[in-house]
Design a protein around this motif. Structure first.
Motif, mmCIF file in Angstrom:
data_model
loop_
_atom_site.group_PDB
_atom_site.id
_atom_site.type_symbol
_atom_site.label_atom_id
_atom_site.label_comp_id
_atom_site.label_asym_id
_atom_site.label_seq_id
_atom_site.Cartn_x
_atom_site.Cartn_y
_atom_site.Cartn_z
ATOM 1 N N LEU A 124 0.852 -1.188 0.000
ATOM 2 C CA LEU A 124 0.000 0.000 0.000
ATOM 3 C C LEU A 124 0.888 1.238 0.000
ATOM 4 N N PRO A 125 0.503 2.279 -0.720
ATOM 5 C CA PRO A 125 1.261 3.530 -0.655
ATOM 6 C C PRO A 125 0.979 4.221 0.687
ATOM 7 N N ILE A 126 1.991 4.241 1.543
ATOM 8 C CA ILE A 126 1.816 4.727 2.915
ATOM 9 C C ILE A 126 2.817 5.825 3.225
ATOM 10 N N GLY A 127 2.334 6.830 3.940
ATOM 11 C CA GLY A 127 3.189 7.864 4.499
ATOM 12 C C GLY A 127 2.906 7.977 5.982
ATOM 13 N N MET A 128 3.872 8.484 6.720
ATOM 14 C CA MET A 128 3.685 8.723 8.157
ATOM 15 C C MET A 128 4.040 10.169 8.464
ATOM 16 N N LEU A 129 3.197 10.790 9.262
ATOM 17 C CA LEU A 129 3.420 12.151 9.724
ATOM 18 C C LEU A 129 3.494 12.126 11.240
ATOM 19 N N PHE A 130 4.588 12.620 11.780
ATOM 20 C CA PHE A 130 4.786 12.665 13.230
ATOM 21 C C PHE A 130 4.467 14.082 13.708
ATOM 22 N N LEU A 131 3.454 14.193 14.569
ATOM 23 C CA LEU A 131 3.000 15.471 15.107
ATOM 24 C C LEU A 131 3.036 15.433 16.630
ATOM 25 N N ASP A 132 2.966 16.599 17.228
ATOM 26 C CA ASP A 132 2.894 16.736 18.680
ATOM 27 C C ASP A 132 3.984 15.882 19.338
ATOM 28 N N ASP A 133 3.643 15.131 20.378
ATOM 29 C CA ASP A 133 4.649 14.307 21.054
ATOM 30 C C ASP A 133 5.095 13.112 20.213
ATOM 31 N N GLY A 134 4.412 12.865 19.106
ATOM 32 C CA GLY A 134 4.824 11.796 18.197
ATOM 33 C C GLY A 134 6.217 12.015 17.634
ATOM 34 N N VAL A 135 6.680 13.276 17.579
ATOM 35 C CA VAL A 135 8.033 13.539 17.068
ATOM 36 C C VAL A 135 9.097 12.928 17.972
ATOM 37 N N PHE A 136 8.760 12.657 19.234
ATOM 38 C CA PHE A 136 9.732 12.007 20.130
ATOM 39 C C PHE A 136 10.125 10.624 19.624
ATOM 40 N N GLN A 137 9.293 10.004 18.794
ATOM 41 C CA GLN A 137 9.637 8.696 18.235
ATOM 42 C C GLN A 137 10.879 8.777 17.356
ATOM 43 N N LEU A 138 11.131 9.947 16.793
ATOM 44 C CA LEU A 138 12.265 10.134 15.885
ATOM 45 C C LEU A 138 13.517 10.646 16.588
ATOM 46 N N GLN B 105 7.955 20.507 11.748
ATOM 47 C CA GLN B 105 9.093 21.318 12.188
ATOM 48 C C GLN B 105 8.752 22.085 13.458
ATOM 49 N N HIS B 106 7.538 22.585 13.532
ATOM 50 C CA HIS B 106 7.094 23.323 14.716
ATOM 51 C C HIS B 106 7.151 22.443 15.970
ATOM 52 N N CYS B 107 6.666 21.209 15.856
ATOM 53 C CA CYS B 107 6.678 20.289 17.000
ATOM 54 C C CYS B 107 8.100 19.895 17.385
ATOM 55 N N LEU B 108 8.961 19.697 16.385
ATOM 56 C CA LEU B 108 10.366 19.395 16.679
ATOM 57 C C LEU B 108 11.016 20.558 17.424
ATOM 58 N N ASP B 109 10.792 21.777 16.939
ATOM 59 C CA ASP B 109 11.370 22.961 17.573
ATOM 60 C C ASP B 109 10.867 23.134 19.005
ATOM 61 N N GLN B 110 9.568 22.950 19.210
ATOM 62 C CA GLN B 110 8.984 23.089 20.551
ATOM 63 C C GLN B 110 9.610 22.125 21.552
ATOM 64 N N ARG B 111 9.996 20.954 21.087
ATOM 65 C CA ARG B 111 10.523 19.916 21.972
ATOM 66 C C ARG B 111 12.042 19.844 21.950
ATOM 67 N N GLY B 112 12.664 20.745 21.239
ATOM 68 C CA GLY B 112 14.125 20.826 21.228
ATOM 69 C C GLY B 112 14.806 19.675 20.514
ATOM 70 N N ILE B 113 14.126 19.055 19.576
ATOM 71 C CA ILE B 113 14.707 17.922 18.840
ATOM 72 C C ILE B 113 15.403 18.469 17.603
ATOM 73 N N ARG B 114 16.710 18.239 17.521
ATOM 74 C CA ARG B 114 17.517 18.748 16.405
ATOM 75 C C ARG B 114 17.967 17.656 15.451
ATOM 76 N N GLN B 115 18.084 16.428 15.946
ATOM 77 C CA GLN B 115 18.509 15.298 15.121
ATOM 78 C C GLN B 115 17.390 14.278 15.081
ATOM 79 N N LEU B 116 17.301 13.558 13.956
ATOM 80 C CA LEU B 116 16.287 12.526 13.793
ATOM 81 C C LEU B 116 16.963 11.194 13.498
ATOM 82 N N THR B 117 16.347 10.119 13.964
ATOM 83 C CA THR B 117 16.899 8.790 13.729
ATOM 84 C C THR B 117 16.577 8.264 12.338
ATOM 85 N N LEU B 118 15.617 8.858 11.668
ATOM 86 C CA LEU B 118 15.229 8.464 10.317
ATOM 87 C C LEU B 118 15.188 9.699 9.425
ATOM 88 N N PRO B 119 15.383 9.513 8.126
ATOM 89 C CA PRO B 119 15.309 10.660 7.219
ATOM 90 C C PRO B 119 13.861 11.072 6.959
#
Length: 117
Positions: free
Chosen positions: A34-48, A81-95
């Protein structure tokens, strides 16, 4: 023809079953091409975020599931990007493609079906 699916993951990896369920849906859908995409929002960005220690919270590590996404054909990964900035996440484990708030609506419109967890 298979419908495209966007999975929006809003939960931190340790905040309950939502993060794991989102990954399970993505991996299962990817296994069926299936053609699938994932969007990480809010605290979901912590997964990355790198350097997670789920054992200290007596939680299961989701990093193997995340790393498996590309192997299952889930290549379209997005993070607010807004959620990453709010939580101070600068690096991601996945592209993941970092998207601004104005781009999120257009991103959601690209997919035929959307699931939010």
């Amino acid at each position: 023809m298979a419908k495209s699916l966007l999975i929006i993951s809003r939960q931190a990896p340790w905040a309950g079953p939502g993060a794991r369920e989102a990954l399970d849906i993505a991996l299962a859908g990817g296994a069926f091409d299936l053609p699938i995409g994932m969007l990480f929002l809010d605290d979901g960005v912590f997964q990355l975020a790198p350097g997670q220690q789920p054992q200290s919270l007596e939680q299961k590590d989701l990093s193997a599931n995340l790393q498996a996404l590309p192997m299952f054909g889930v290549d379209e990964l997005f993070a607010s990007q807004h959620c990453l900035d709010q939580r101070g996440i600068r690096q991601l484990t996945l592209p993941a493609v970092c998207v601004g708030d104005a781009e999120i609506s257009a991103l959601i419109d690209r997919y035929e079906q959307v699931i939010t967890l």
